[in-house]
Design an enzyme around this catalytic site. Structure first.
Site, PDB file in Angstrom:
ATOM      1  N   CYS A 103      29.251  47.679  28.423  1.00  0.00           N
ATOM      2  CA  CYS A 103      30.401  47.389  29.278  1.00  0.00           C
ATOM      3  C   CYS A 103      30.678  45.891  29.259  1.00  0.00           C
ATOM      4  CB  CYS A 103      30.188  47.906  30.700  1.00  0.00           C
ATOM      5  SG  CYS A 103      29.300  46.814  31.805  1.00  0.00           S
ATOM      6  N   GLU A 104      31.952  45.599  29.235  1.00  0.00           N
ATOM      7  CA  GLU A 104      32.318  44.187  29.102  1.00  0.00           C
ATOM      8  C   GLU A 104      32.217  43.437  30.420  1.00  0.00           C
ATOM      9  OE1 GLU A 104      36.184  44.700  27.373  1.00  0.00           O
ATOM     10  OE2 GLU A 104      37.199  44.223  29.246  1.00  0.00           O
ATOM     11  N   HIS A 105      31.931  44.138  31.503  1.00  0.00           N
ATOM     12  CA  HIS A 105      31.792  43.456  32.789  1.00  0.00           C
ATOM     13  C   HIS A 105      30.367  42.979  33.040  1.00  0.00           C
ATOM     14  CE1 HIS A 105      35.437  46.087  33.938  1.00  0.00           C
ATOM     15  NE2 HIS A 105      35.828  44.929  33.467  1.00  0.00           N
ATOM     16  N   HIS A 106      29.380  43.763  32.566  1.00  0.00           N
ATOM     17  CA  HIS A 106      27.982  43.411  32.827  1.00  0.00           C
ATOM     18  C   HIS A 106      27.138  43.331  31.558  1.00  0.00           C
ATOM     19  CE1 HIS A 106      29.525  45.488  36.478  1.00  0.00           C
ATOM     20  NE2 HIS A 106      28.912  44.502  37.098  1.00  0.00           N
ATOM     21  N   GLN A 144      35.409  51.838  29.087  1.00  0.00           N
ATOM     22  CA  GLN A 144      35.508  53.172  28.492  1.00  0.00           C
ATOM     23  C   GLN A 144      36.956  53.615  28.309  1.00  0.00           C
ATOM     24  OE1 GLN A 144      32.729  56.071  30.136  1.00  0.00           O
ATOM     25  NE2 GLN A 144      34.211  57.698  29.762  1.00  0.00           N
ATOM     26  N   HIS A 172      27.008  54.867  32.693  1.00  0.00           N
ATOM     27  CA  HIS A 172      27.087  53.405  32.675  1.00  0.00           C
ATOM     28  C   HIS A 172      25.836  52.783  33.285  1.00  0.00           C
ATOM     29  CE1 HIS A 172      31.497  52.917  31.635  1.00  0.00           C
ATOM     30  NE2 HIS A 172      31.301  54.212  31.644  1.00  0.00           N
ATOM     31  N   CYS A 174      25.305  49.820  34.151  1.00  0.00           N
ATOM     32  CA  CYS A 174      25.554  48.891  35.262  1.00  0.00           C
ATOM     33  C   CYS A 174      25.674  49.636  36.586  1.00  0.00           C
ATOM     34  CB  CYS A 174      26.809  48.066  34.990  1.00  0.00           C
ATOM     35  SG  CYS A 174      28.311  49.028  34.766  1.00  0.00           S
TER      36      CYS A 174
HETATM   37 ZN   LIG Z   1      29.597  47.288  33.969  1.00  0.00          ZN
END
Ligand SMILES: [Zn+2]
Length: 223
Positions: A103-106, A144, A172, A174
């Site tokens: 995931c590009e956030h975490h 996603q 996920h 995260c």
């Molecule tokens: Zn994430």
């Protein structure tokens, strides 16, 4: 509600613009390893202790595999691998394509599987190529929803079929290991194009083929 509704503003053809920029200048291997050392210290450990001394190099090698999608061109099979469909005009479904993304956030792992279907117009493509498209997009930093749309849009542009359907299920990391700590929850996203979007019967045939038919727990997720 359709998870894919979030992506409905993304038109076919825009997929090229969502591909990573080739002009990104990569740091040297030494710089990357130094960054990992910094994160080890940020976590509270000593990067010079015996157990961690080779970790920065290992992490960099792992990154080369996890993010190999940046060096892959998911459209490269376009010219080379089309085969005549010999009149075959029924649905082609490839299900349970396993992938690991991040995931590009975490930058936490996403474990999942993709299901892809299409209705050939004039040509079919080897199933390994479909898996390769999933692989190329999953081995990048992703959300996603975007990955689901990229897979569908690429196949739609390359095969020009009567329709493309993509359903992605992802767990996920995260969400499982931090924040709300939901280890069992999986996210389902979909992108239906052409006849899969316009014809409920075609859509249900696909969803049944992948085990997400009308009677499943996904019930009214796909009206
Ligand atoms: Zn994430």
């Amino acid at each position: 509600m359709h998870a894919s509704l979030m992506m409905n503003g993304l038109a076919v053809g825009q997929v090229l613009e969502t591909r990573p920029a080739r002009h990104v200048i990569r740091p040297s291997r030494a710089e990357a390893e130094m960054a990992v050392r910094t994160l080890i210290r940020w976590a509270g450990d000593n990067p010079d202790r015996e157990g961690l001394i080779d970790t920065p190099a290992r992490v960099c090698r792992a990154y080369e595999q996890w993010f190999a999608g940046y060096d892959a061109d998911p459209t490269e099979f376009r010219q080379r691998t089309f085969e005549e469909a010999a009149g075959y005009d029924e649905m082609v479904v490839l299900r349970n394509i396993r992938f690991v993304s991040h995931c590009e956030h975490h930058m936490a792992p996403i474990h999942g599987r993709a299901h892809v279907g299409y209705l050939p117009r004039n040509r079919v493509v080897g199933i390994s190529k479909i898996a390769r498209v999933v692989d190329a997009f999953s081995k990048r930093l992703q959300i996603q929803e975007k990955m689901t749309a990229e897979i569908a849009n690429t196949l739609d542009a390359d095969l020009q079929p009567y329709g493309v359907a993509v359903v992605v299920e992802g767990a996920h990391g995260c969400m499982a290991s931090r924040g709300v700590h939901q280890s069992q929850a999986t996210m389902v996203t979909s992108r239906m194009l052409g006849q899969f979007r316009d014809q409920p019967q075609t859509r249900h045939e696909f969803l049944s083929a992948i085990g997400l038919g009308r009677a499943s727990e996904c019930g009214n997720l796909f009206p």
